[in-house]
Write a protein that holds these residues in place. Structure first.
Motif, mmCIF file in Angstrom:
data_model
loop_
_atom_site.group_PDB
_atom_site.id
_atom_site.type_symbol
_atom_site.label_atom_id
_atom_site.label_comp_id
_atom_site.label_asym_id
_atom_site.label_seq_id
_atom_site.Cartn_x
_atom_site.Cartn_y
_atom_site.Cartn_z
ATOM 1 N N LYS A 145 0.850 -1.193 0.000
ATOM 2 C CA LYS A 145 0.000 0.000 0.000
ATOM 3 C C LYS A 145 0.883 1.240 0.000
ATOM 4 C CE LYS A 145 -3.744 0.390 2.574
ATOM 5 N NZ LYS A 145 -4.609 0.614 3.773
ATOM 6 N N LEU A 146 0.590 2.141 -0.954
ATOM 7 C CA LEU A 146 1.305 3.402 -1.041
ATOM 8 C C LEU A 146 0.477 4.492 -0.393
ATOM 9 C CD1 LEU A 146 3.731 5.038 -2.262
ATOM 10 C CD2 LEU A 146 2.179 5.559 -4.163
ATOM 11 N N TYR A 147 1.057 5.181 0.551
ATOM 12 C CA TYR A 147 0.438 6.353 1.158
ATOM 13 C C TYR A 147 0.944 7.572 0.388
ATOM 14 C CZ TYR A 147 -1.001 3.307 4.943
ATOM 15 O OH TYR A 147 -1.593 2.306 5.669
ATOM 16 N N CYS A 165 5.448 14.577 -4.080
ATOM 17 C CA CYS A 165 6.559 13.773 -4.569
ATOM 18 C C CYS A 165 6.244 12.275 -4.566
ATOM 19 C CB CYS A 165 7.830 14.063 -3.776
ATOM 20 S SG CYS A 165 7.691 13.748 -2.005
ATOM 21 N N SER A 166 5.241 11.875 -3.811
ATOM 22 C CA SER A 166 4.809 10.476 -3.802
ATOM 23 C C SER A 166 4.314 10.016 -5.165
ATOM 24 C CB SER A 166 3.718 10.273 -2.748
ATOM 25 O OG SER A 166 2.710 11.262 -2.862
ATOM 26 N N VAL A 206 1.886 5.237 10.829
ATOM 27 C CA VAL A 206 2.434 4.551 9.659
ATOM 28 C C VAL A 206 3.855 5.032 9.413
ATOM 29 C CG1 VAL A 206 2.187 4.184 7.170
ATOM 30 C CG2 VAL A 206 0.133 4.330 8.627
ATOM 31 N N ASN A 207 4.009 6.358 9.355
ATOM 32 C CA ASN A 207 5.321 6.977 9.133
ATOM 33 C C ASN A 207 5.512 8.084 10.165
ATOM 34 O OD1 ASN A 207 7.696 8.067 8.244
ATOM 35 N ND2 ASN A 207 6.873 8.903 6.340
ATOM 36 N N PRO A 208 6.276 7.835 11.200
ATOM 37 C CA PRO A 208 6.486 8.856 12.233
ATOM 38 C C PRO A 208 7.055 10.169 11.699
ATOM 39 C CG PRO A 208 7.244 6.715 12.994
ATOM 40 C CD PRO A 208 6.940 6.565 11.533
ATOM 41 N N LYS A 209 7.688 10.143 10.528
ATOM 42 C CA LYS A 209 8.202 11.371 9.921
ATOM 43 C C LYS A 209 7.067 12.269 9.435
ATOM 44 C CE LYS A 209 12.145 8.751 8.150
ATOM 45 N NZ LYS A 209 12.727 8.157 6.922
ATOM 46 N N GLY A 210 5.906 11.677 9.209
ATOM 47 C CA GLY A 210 4.735 12.443 8.804
ATOM 48 C C GLY A 210 4.726 12.876 7.353
ATOM 49 N N LEU A 270 8.395 1.182 4.299
ATOM 50 C CA LEU A 270 9.546 1.833 3.698
ATOM 51 C C LEU A 270 9.183 3.289 3.449
ATOM 52 C CD1 LEU A 270 12.398 1.294 2.533
ATOM 53 C CD2 LEU A 270 11.291 0.723 0.361
ATOM 54 N N THR A 271 10.086 4.212 3.809
ATOM 55 C CA THR A 271 9.844 5.628 3.597
ATOM 56 C C THR A 271 10.960 6.206 2.729
ATOM 57 O OG1 THR A 271 11.049 6.352 5.588
ATOM 58 C CG2 THR A 271 8.702 5.817 5.857
ATOM 59 N N GLU A 272 10.775 7.463 2.321
ATOM 60 C CA GLU A 272 11.686 8.215 1.458
ATOM 61 C C GLU A 272 11.520 7.756 0.010
ATOM 62 O OE1 GLU A 272 13.104 10.864 2.637
ATOM 63 O OE2 GLU A 272 12.459 10.332 4.657
#
Length: 201
Positions: free
Chosen positions: A2-4, A10-11, A46-50, A63-65
């Motif tokens: 799943k892509l957030y 940029c996503s 889901v992503n603590p970086k927000g 996975l992030t970035e």
């Protein structure tokens, strides 16, 4: 998977790559201000970086970035043209292009989203036009895509960030080779599908 994502952010580049390799995936929109997803979940869980993108894998890992996600999708997607062999010069050139877009081009656009003062804006635009000029110079040899004759993750990323030019009133008329590349990328079925799914077309 799943892509957030946030529409047009940029996503979108990661979304394009998922479509390009025909990966089985779902998408979930994120309200970046509220830090909630369209289902009402707390996105920071889901992503603590927000920030987007975030890719939830079937294993449960996230996975992030964007650059990491694009490279992962390219490496696991089964499309050889998208994933040059590790240790090859072509691989290094792809990483070079992705890092340049991330650290220089993407970041040159970012201050414009924060509504800079009239005093600060000329310096911001000067930096951005310098970076766009560097991309134009790379394309001056007539190559079809940023790293050569084949479409890559770098093209999806470059298309995504330069697509912000319209809403930010950035004049792109000085970059005909970049405009031609953007047109080629925009015409790809994967790009059309990702943009349609995000409500951009």
């Amino acid at each position: 998977m799943k892509l957030y994502y946030s529409p047009g952010a940029c996503s979108l580049a990661s979304h394009i790559l998922l479509k390009e390799v025909a990966a089985d995936h779902a998408i979930e929109k994120v309200d970046l201000r509220a830090k909630t997803t369209e289902t009402g979940a707390d996105f920071t869980s889901v992503n603590p970086k927000g920030s987007v993108p975030a890719l939830a894998l079937d294993s449960g890992e996230v996975l992030t970035e964007g650059v990491a996600i694009m490279q992962f999708v390219a490496d696991t997607g089964g499309v050889a043209e998208l994933s040059p062999p590790v240790g090859s010069l072509a691989r290094a050139r792809l990483q070079e292009a992705l890092n340049f877009i991330s650290s220089e081009v993407h970041k040159a656009y970012s201050p414009l989203f924060r509504g800079p003062s009239e005093e600060a804006k000329p310096a911001i635009l000067e930096n951005l036009t310098r970076r766009l000029g560097q991309v134009e110079a790379i394309l001056a040899d007539g190559r079809a895509y940023l790293t050569g004759p084949e479409f890559s993750a770098a093209d999806a990323y470059l298309f995504t960030v330069t697509n912000w030019s319209g809403m930010l009133n950035v004049d792109m008329s000085a970059y005909p080779a970049l405009a031609a590349l953007r047109d080629r990328v925009a015409a790809r079925p994967s790009v059309q599908a990702a943009m349609k799914a995000e409500g951009l077309i």
